[in-house]
Write an enzyme that holds these catalytic residues in place. Structure first.
Site, PDB file in Angstrom:
ATOM      1  N   ASP B 227      38.141  40.697  83.758  1.00 28.39           N
ATOM      2  CA  ASP B 227      38.495  39.446  84.425  1.00 28.39           C
ATOM      3  C   ASP B 227      39.507  38.712  83.558  1.00 28.39           C
ATOM      4  O   ASP B 227      39.155  38.146  82.521  1.00 28.39           O
ATOM      5  CB  ASP B 227      37.252  38.563  84.623  1.00 28.39           C
ATOM      6  CG  ASP B 227      36.297  39.142  85.663  1.00 28.39           C
ATOM      7  OD1 ASP B 227      36.316  40.365  85.865  1.00 28.39           O
ATOM      8  OD2 ASP B 227      35.527  38.353  86.249  1.00 28.39           O
ATOM      9  N   LYS B 295      40.464  36.295  91.810  1.00 26.12           N
ATOM     10  CA  LYS B 295      39.263  35.512  91.526  1.00 26.12           C
ATOM     11  C   LYS B 295      39.660  34.051  91.423  1.00 26.12           C
ATOM     12  O   LYS B 295      40.721  33.722  90.891  1.00 26.12           O
ATOM     13  CB  LYS B 295      38.660  36.029  90.209  1.00 26.12           C
ATOM     14  CG  LYS B 295      37.502  35.237  89.672  1.00 26.12           C
ATOM     15  CD  LYS B 295      36.909  35.927  88.423  1.00 26.12           C
ATOM     16  CE  LYS B 295      35.921  35.023  87.708  1.00 26.12           C
ATOM     17  NZ  LYS B 295      35.369  35.634  86.475  1.00 26.12           N
ATOM     18  N   LYS B 331      36.888  37.258  94.512  1.00 30.35           N
ATOM     19  CA  LYS B 331      35.702  36.811  93.793  1.00 30.35           C
ATOM     20  C   LYS B 331      35.733  35.294  93.601  1.00 30.35           C
ATOM     21  O   LYS B 331      36.475  34.794  92.759  1.00 30.35           O
ATOM     22  CB  LYS B 331      35.626  37.508  92.422  1.00 30.35           C
ATOM     23  CG  LYS B 331      34.454  37.027  91.555  1.00 30.35           C
ATOM     24  CD  LYS B 331      34.362  37.783  90.231  1.00 30.35           C
ATOM     25  CE  LYS B 331      33.314  37.171  89.313  1.00 30.35           C
ATOM     26  NZ  LYS B 331      33.251  37.820  87.987  1.00 30.35           N
TER      27      LYS B 331
END
Lengths: 287, 395
Positions: B227, B295, B331
């Protein structure tokens, strides 16, 4: 315009706010003579759930407040109630048909009850707790701790529309519990006016949550709720009480059975039902 | 010959070989030695450090990561984004977002009524899509182990509760998470993935070399997902090239020696991008630069994930799918604490991107406290009465 009546619709008291019922339901409350008095919110099980969440999150800081501070807050509630004494007397008359003298006496007794419990906040520990004699070089101290979230039902009995509610919640608050209380079905308006008193005192939001509606509908959800620590059935009768006790047996919830205390009784023992004795050992000396 | 003269000879051989391009035969003639001796000298030059060899394909090397412009990726090239100008043209040509319409749509999604029979399924789906996260300065290997335990068996009292998709930790905790998972590790579907934040999370304020080292470290310790955060400062200042370069470079750093790669989730930190237009542009840019997932947030900035933002990002991946047939994941992370909220996200995924997206490869919740609330709701549905915090494990 000054003679226009504005019929009031009372809402719930949850987390220091006055929300409508999640269900959107309301019901009319009548005067003893059958005339319309006001509309009140009809709480649903989800309102009960939200009230428990609010009580749970308010509990730690209320329990963590000093005993002196809790006493001051309860005393402040008594002060606010006294300031609005005439309004409450009138509301009691409107709701129950009590005589003016009886209504005034009931308000007086409710204020008295609050002051009485306010005094106990910083004295209860000395009486209930203590230094226990043990066979060894240790201090052994017992101190009372609050239990957590309590559920109570305000009694329906005559002469207790305000006093019964106050007599239910004050002993719960004294040692730092938070409470979800179901207002009596006969005098919900008085209970919600008392919520306005609480909201304008220094009681932190969520420490007291008041729901109006059908006790038989909501109580089972609260009695079986695993996040409720104690259940005061003083204001409940008959089949509803039996069912509540049975549901409460599924968890570690402690139950104060019906008729353990009088509807408006104030007693030391009532405080003791909402505390847990915590005992601490400590060496007397390191020498 | 002495060692000294050997290394002096090796240096001369290396200069002839690498600088002047002579063959080993020619070096032998010039130095009056055999060609085998020349080969041994060159080997010595490499082993002793007289010569060091850098592969130009490496993202960290100056040749591959220029300080301006971009190196197009396969994806970006397919859409005509080959240089700085075409990237800017592509991103600024994106239609603007109708903010009122977007928020209205999100608000309508939030009103969908999910009935009891579907709610059980929804709760289990939420658990299967959770990246169970701990990103605290106070994290310890012990805390990561207990997090992994919870990821594997979310509700010890109810074995029917599914396991979560992945655990999400800081790079230095990856090895502990991998060790604790053992043979239960996987890619989110086959087993529990290990996601690691990287690239100077959460601010992203460091130099590219550090960000790449951060990424490579996490991948080398067994992270299956990375991430990364984008450089929001650069994005807001209009330096789209820098943002693109960094994402592309980190994507390359996710590659493993065996040719596979750790899945890259690109955190836009929507709370700092200010406008929906910016969020849309950043989403497209991240996808062009090589993101497997986009995300919303780090969880360290407010506002974190919101329903309108997630709806917008779902629209971007839906459009990308329509354009290319390729599915990119989404996400939302941060601020989703209640099952009720999470269910609204599921509705959004289903209505906007489609049910195919309700899959651990394509949708994740970045959350920590959400799991306990979902478990409480599951217990309530199983037992018929409300449950309490005493009946779930603390993190």
């Amino acid at each position: 315009m000054s003679d226009m009546t504005i019929p009031k619709t009372y809402k719930l008291f949850v987390g220091g706010k006055f929300p409508r019922s999640e269900s959107g339901r309301t019901h009319a409350v009548n005067r003893p003579d059958g005339g319309f008095l006001a509309n009140v919110a009809t709480a649903s099980r989800k309102d009960a759930r939200d009230a428990v969440v609010a009580a749970r999150s308010a509990w730690s800081s209320w329990a963590g407040a000093t005993a002196y501070n809790r006493g001051q807050v309860l005393y402040r509630v008594a002060e606010m109630l006294e300031g609005r004494g005439a309004q409450f007397a009138q509301e009691i008359i409107d709701s129950t048909g009590a005589t003016p003298a009886a209504a005034k006496a009931e308000v007086r007794a409710a204020i008295d009850t609050l002051v009485w419990y306010a005094g106990w906040t910083d004295k209860f520990a000395q009486v209930f707790g203590g230094a226990n004699p043990v066979a060894g070089p240790f201090f052994n101290l017992t101190v009372p701790d609050s239990v957590g979230v309590a559920v109570a039902v305000a009694p329906n009995a005559e002469g207790s529309s305000l006093l019964g509610l106050v007599a239910s919640i004050a002993p719960i608050l004294t040692m730092g519990n938070s409470v979800v209380v179901l207002a009596s079905e006969s005098a919900p308006c008085v209970a919600m006016s008392f919520a306005e008193v609480l909201a304008t005192s220094d009681v932190p939001g969520g420490v007291v949550n008041i729901l109006t509606g059908n006790v038989a509908e909501i109580l089972p959800w609260l009695a079986s709720h695993a996040d409720v620590n104690s259940l005061d059935l003083t204001g409940v009768e008959g089949e509803v009480a039996v069912e509540a006790e049975r549901s409460a047996a599924e968890t570690l919830m402690r139950v104060i059975r019906p008729r353990t205390f009088g509807a408006t009784e104030k007693s030391f023992d009532r405080i003791a039902r909402f505390v847990e004795a915590k005992t601490v050992w400590h060496t007397k000396s390191l020498a | 010959m002495t060692e000294n003269s050997d290394s002096a000879l090796a240096l001369r051989a290396a200069r002839l070989y690498y600088d002047e391009g002579k063959t080993q035969d020619e070096i032998g003639e010039i130095l009056s030695i055999t060609r085998w001796k020349a080969g041994r000298l060159l080997a010595l030059a490499r082993e002793s450090g007289l010569v060091s060899i850098t592969i130009a394909n490496d993202a960290a090397s100056p040749a591959a990561a220029p300080s301006s412009g971009i190196i197009p990726t396969a994806r970006s090239r397919a859409h005509g984004v080959v240089d700085s100008a075409s990237l800017r043209a592509f991103v600024t040509a994106l239609p603007g977002v109708d903010a009122i319409g977007l928020e209205g749509r999100a608000a309508r999604i939030a009103t969908r009524s999910v009935k009891n029979e579907s709610k059980r399924e929804a709760l289990d789906t939420i658990i299967r899509l959770i990246d169970l996260t701990t990103l605290e300065g106070a994290d310890t290997p012990g805390k990561v182990r207990s997090l992994v335990q919870k990821a594997v068996v979310p509700d010890p009292a109810d074995p029917t509760a599914p396991r979560v998709a992945a655990v999400c930790v800081y790079p230095d905790m990856v090895e502990h998470a991998v060790a604790a998972l053992g043979d239960r590790a996987g890619d989110g579907l086959t087993g529990i993935g290990v996601a690691s934040v990287a690239t100077a999370f959460p601010s992203g304020r460091s130099i590219l070399e550090v960000k790449l080292a951060d990424t490579r470290y996490a991948v080398s310790k067994g992270a299956t997902e990375i991430d990364m955060v984008i450089d929001r400062g650069a994005f807001l200042a209009g330096d789209l090239d820098l943002v693109f370069r960094e994402i592309a470079a980190v994507r390359r750093a996710c590659e493993r020696p065996d040719g596979t790669h750790a899945h890259l989730k690109v955190i836009l930190e929507t709370g700092e991008l200010r406008t929906y237009d910016n969020i849309k542009r950043a989403s497209w840019l991240a996808i062009l630069a090589g993101a497997d997932f986009i995300k919303t947030s780090t969880g360290k900035v407010q506002p974190a994930a919101t329903l309108p933002t997630t709806v917008l990002m779902l629209e971007v991946v839906r459009d990308w799918f329509a354009l290319t047939g390729e599915r990119i994941g989404v996400k939302p992370a941060g601020g989703i604490r209640q099952s009720k909220d999470a269910i609204r996200y599921l509705v959004a995924v289903s209505e906007i991107a489609g049910d195919e997206w309700l899959h651990p490869y394509l949708f994740r919740f970045g959350a920590s406290s959400l799991l306990n609330d979902v478990l409480l709701q599951r217990q309530r549905m199983t037992s018929g009465h409300y449950s309490g915090a005493d009946y779930v494990t603390i993190d």
